[in-house]
Design an enzyme around this catalytic site. Sequence first.
Site, PDB file in Angstrom:
ATOM      1  CB  CYS A   1     -20.456 -33.998  48.606  1.00  0.00           C
ATOM      2  SG  CYS A   1     -20.442 -33.174  47.018  1.00  0.00           S
TER       3      CYS A   1
ATOM      4  CB  CYS B   1     -17.387 -32.418  47.168  1.00  0.00           C
ATOM      5  SG  CYS B   1     -19.001 -31.651  47.254  1.00  0.00           S
ATOM      6  CG  ASP B   2     -15.055 -34.663  49.296  1.00  0.00           C
ATOM      7  OD1 ASP B   2     -14.447 -33.638  48.933  1.00  0.00           O
ATOM      8  OD2 ASP B   2     -15.802 -34.687  50.284  1.00  0.00           O
TER       9      ASP B   2
HETATM   10  C1  LIG Z   1     -17.325 -31.619  54.430  1.00  0.00           C
HETATM   11  C2  LIG Z   1     -17.891 -30.939  53.204  1.00  0.00           C
HETATM   12  C3  LIG Z   1     -17.154 -30.923  52.028  1.00  0.00           C
HETATM   13  C4  LIG Z   1     -17.652 -30.284  50.897  1.00  0.00           C
HETATM   14  N1  LIG Z   1     -16.872 -30.258  49.785  1.00  0.00           N
HETATM   15  C5  LIG Z   1     -17.276 -29.533  48.704  1.00  0.00           C
HETATM   16  C6  LIG Z   1     -16.426 -29.416  47.561  1.00  0.00           C
HETATM   17  O1  LIG Z   1     -15.332 -29.979  47.507  1.00  0.00           O
HETATM   18  N2  LIG Z   1     -16.883 -28.653  46.514  1.00  0.00           N
HETATM   19  C7  LIG Z   1     -18.101 -28.016  46.534  1.00  0.00           C
HETATM   20  O2  LIG Z   1     -18.413 -27.309  45.578  1.00  0.00           O
HETATM   21  N3  LIG Z   1     -18.926 -28.150  47.602  1.00  0.00           N
HETATM   22  C8  LIG Z   1     -18.555 -28.882  48.677  1.00  0.00           C
HETATM   23  N4  LIG Z   1     -19.395 -29.022  49.761  1.00  0.00           N
HETATM   24  C9  LIG Z   1     -20.762 -28.508  49.649  1.00  0.00           C
HETATM   25  C10 LIG Z   1     -20.789 -26.977  49.892  1.00  0.00           C
HETATM   26  O3  LIG Z   1     -20.195 -26.707  51.143  1.00  0.00           O
HETATM   27  C11 LIG Z   1     -22.225 -26.471  49.865  1.00  0.00           C
HETATM   28  O4  LIG Z   1     -22.837 -26.810  48.632  1.00  0.00           O
HETATM   29  C12 LIG Z   1     -22.276 -24.945  50.019  1.00  0.00           C
HETATM   30  O5  LIG Z   1     -21.612 -24.542  51.196  1.00  0.00           O
HETATM   31  C13 LIG Z   1     -23.719 -24.451  50.077  1.00  0.00           C
HETATM   32  O6  LIG Z   1     -23.709 -23.081  50.314  1.00  0.00           O
HETATM   33  P1  LIG Z   1     -24.979 -22.337  50.942  1.00  0.00           P
HETATM   34  O7  LIG Z   1     -24.579 -20.910  51.053  1.00  0.00           O
HETATM   35  O8  LIG Z   1     -26.189 -22.682  50.182  1.00  0.00           O
HETATM   36  O9  LIG Z   1     -25.203 -22.980  52.387  1.00  0.00           O
HETATM   37  P2  LIG Z   1     -24.216 -23.209  53.620  1.00  0.00           P
HETATM   38  O10 LIG Z   1     -22.814 -23.269  53.214  1.00  0.00           O
HETATM   39  O11 LIG Z   1     -24.793 -24.368  54.356  1.00  0.00           O
HETATM   40  O12 LIG Z   1     -24.415 -21.880  54.499  1.00  0.00           O
HETATM   41  C14 LIG Z   1     -25.602 -21.649  55.209  1.00  0.00           C
HETATM   42  C15 LIG Z   1     -25.281 -20.670  56.320  1.00  0.00           C
HETATM   43  O13 LIG Z   1     -26.508 -20.271  56.934  1.00  0.00           O
HETATM   44  C16 LIG Z   1     -26.312 -20.171  58.328  1.00  0.00           C
HETATM   45  N5  LIG Z   1     -27.615 -20.351  58.963  1.00  0.00           N
HETATM   46  C17 LIG Z   1     -28.405 -21.464  58.916  1.00  0.00           C
HETATM   47  N6  LIG Z   1     -29.548 -21.235  59.596  1.00  0.00           N
HETATM   48  C18 LIG Z   1     -29.465 -19.966  60.072  1.00  0.00           C
HETATM   49  C19 LIG Z   1     -30.350 -19.155  60.859  1.00  0.00           C
HETATM   50  N7  LIG Z   1     -31.526 -19.620  61.268  1.00  0.00           N
HETATM   51  N8  LIG Z   1     -29.975 -17.901  61.189  1.00  0.00           N
HETATM   52  C20 LIG Z   1     -28.764 -17.418  60.772  1.00  0.00           C
HETATM   53  N9  LIG Z   1     -27.880 -18.137  60.037  1.00  0.00           N
HETATM   54  C21 LIG Z   1     -28.235 -19.388  59.685  1.00  0.00           C
HETATM   55  C22 LIG Z   1     -25.324 -21.280  58.657  1.00  0.00           C
HETATM   56  O14 LIG Z   1     -24.624 -20.994  59.860  1.00  0.00           O
HETATM   57  C23 LIG Z   1     -24.416 -21.265  57.419  1.00  0.00           C
HETATM   58  O15 LIG Z   1     -23.284 -20.461  57.608  1.00  0.00           O
HETATM   59  C24 LIG Z   1     -18.931 -29.666  50.915  1.00  0.00           C
HETATM   60  C25 LIG Z   1     -19.696 -29.703  52.100  1.00  0.00           C
HETATM   61  C26 LIG Z   1     -19.195 -30.326  53.231  1.00  0.00           C
HETATM   62  C27 LIG Z   1     -20.014 -30.334  54.502  1.00  0.00           C
END
Ligand SMILES: Cc1cc2nc3c(=O)[nH]c(=O)nc-3n(C[C@H](O)[C@H](O)[C@H](O)COP(=O)(O)OP(=O)(O)OC[C@H]3O[C@@H](n4cnc5c(N)ncnc54)[C@H](O)[C@@H]3O)c2cc1C
Length: 313
Positions: free
Chosen positions: A134, A137-138
């Site tokens: 990303c 992000c970074d």
């Molecule tokens: C290394 C890294 C660095 C990042 N740095 C940044 C940053 O600096 N700033 C920023 O704003 N964003 C950053 N991001 C992006 C950010 O993490 C995501 O945009 C954000 O977490 C998305 O949130 P979400 O709730 O949509 O999904 P997610 O965070 O992906 O959460 C989804 C959740 O659903 C659960 N899940 C999935 N399938 C199932 C299922 N079938 N049953 C039950 N549970 C399930 C998973 O275990 C997970 O906990 C980064 C991502 C990564 C990987």
Amino acid sequence: MILDCAIIGGGPAGLTAGLYTTRGGLENVVMFEKGMPGGQITQSSEIENYPGVTGEISGMDLMMPWPEQCQKFGLKHEMVEVKRISKDGDIFKIHKEDGSISQAHSVIVCTGSSPRRAGFAGEDELLGKGVSTCATCDGFFYKGKEVAVIGGGDTALEEALYLAKICSKVYLIHRRDSFRAAPNTVKRVENSENIELILNTTPEEVYGDNMGVVGIKVKNSDGEIRDIKAPGVFVFVGNDVNNQTLIQEDGSFLCDVSKQGDIIVDISMKTSVEGLFAAGDMRIAAPKQVVSAAGDGAVAALQAISYVDEKLN
Ligand SMILES: Cc1cc2nc3c(=O)[nH]c(=O)nc-3n(C[C@H](O)[C@H](O)[C@H](O)COP(=O)(O)OP(=O)(O)OC[C@H]3O[C@@H](n4cnc5c(N)ncnc54)[C@H](O)[C@@H]3O)c2cc1C
């Protein structure tokens, strides 16, 4: 018992949906999360762009208080993987990995997305410590420094252009001799003064020390190895939406999805199915940021409250 709302996924979107639904008056709300709540940001060693959070903080530390805040208002957490969400009449069924089924009047699905890995040595170990998926992000961590970008599609090229504005130099590494991106984007990349194209080349190994990434070794089609010293390596080789829970027994999706599998929602996070909302990285045109995932979760929760109120009263 039929839940007022089932939240699938406990990342920033799911936890915020949990906070707003419970605090907004829904009584039986369960968040189904297969692991520890927090989501993919917990893999990041540092997050700098969550508003109001100054100083150095890891993704894990950022997310630590979120579940506790939700529990205070009555959110329940069931640690289980959801296999499928179906709808029977106007009741949703949550099919869980242990074979049991929960029922709900409304569902907010927030299962996120997974950036694809390119599969070179060191990539997984150094993810969040110099290897990134990303640029928004970074990218800023590498202001004035050199970085490498892996990939040849629209995202890789757009992100390379974004990084070229912040970093002193971008090495764009692509396994083919031409790009799959829009012609205009390719032209902008080719005209950029600080993007060096390294074509017909694949990454071999990213390596580092205890401070993070030091460089990446790449191999061209003649077998020659080049060692690029760059503290940031950005991998853009595709992204998979975690939409499996919406796939029905006959292979169709419960709601409308895009060609790429993103969940189609309107600005209220409503899907094409009444009572089903999607939030965060999995929805169409998601900025894939913690702050936007949290915002989506709040919007979806407010809509779910209205939907359940109207349905039950
Ligand atoms: C290394 C890294 C660095 C990042 N740095 C940044 C940053 O600096 N700033 C920023 O704003 N964003 C950053 N991001 C992006 C950010 O993490 C995501 O945009 C954000 O977490 C998305 O949130 P979400 O709730 O949509 O999904 P997610 O965070 O992906 O959460 C989804 C959740 O659903 C659960 N899940 C999935 N399938 C199932 C299922 N079938 N049953 C039950 N549970 C399930 C998973 O275990 C997970 O906990 C980064 C991502 C990564 C990987």
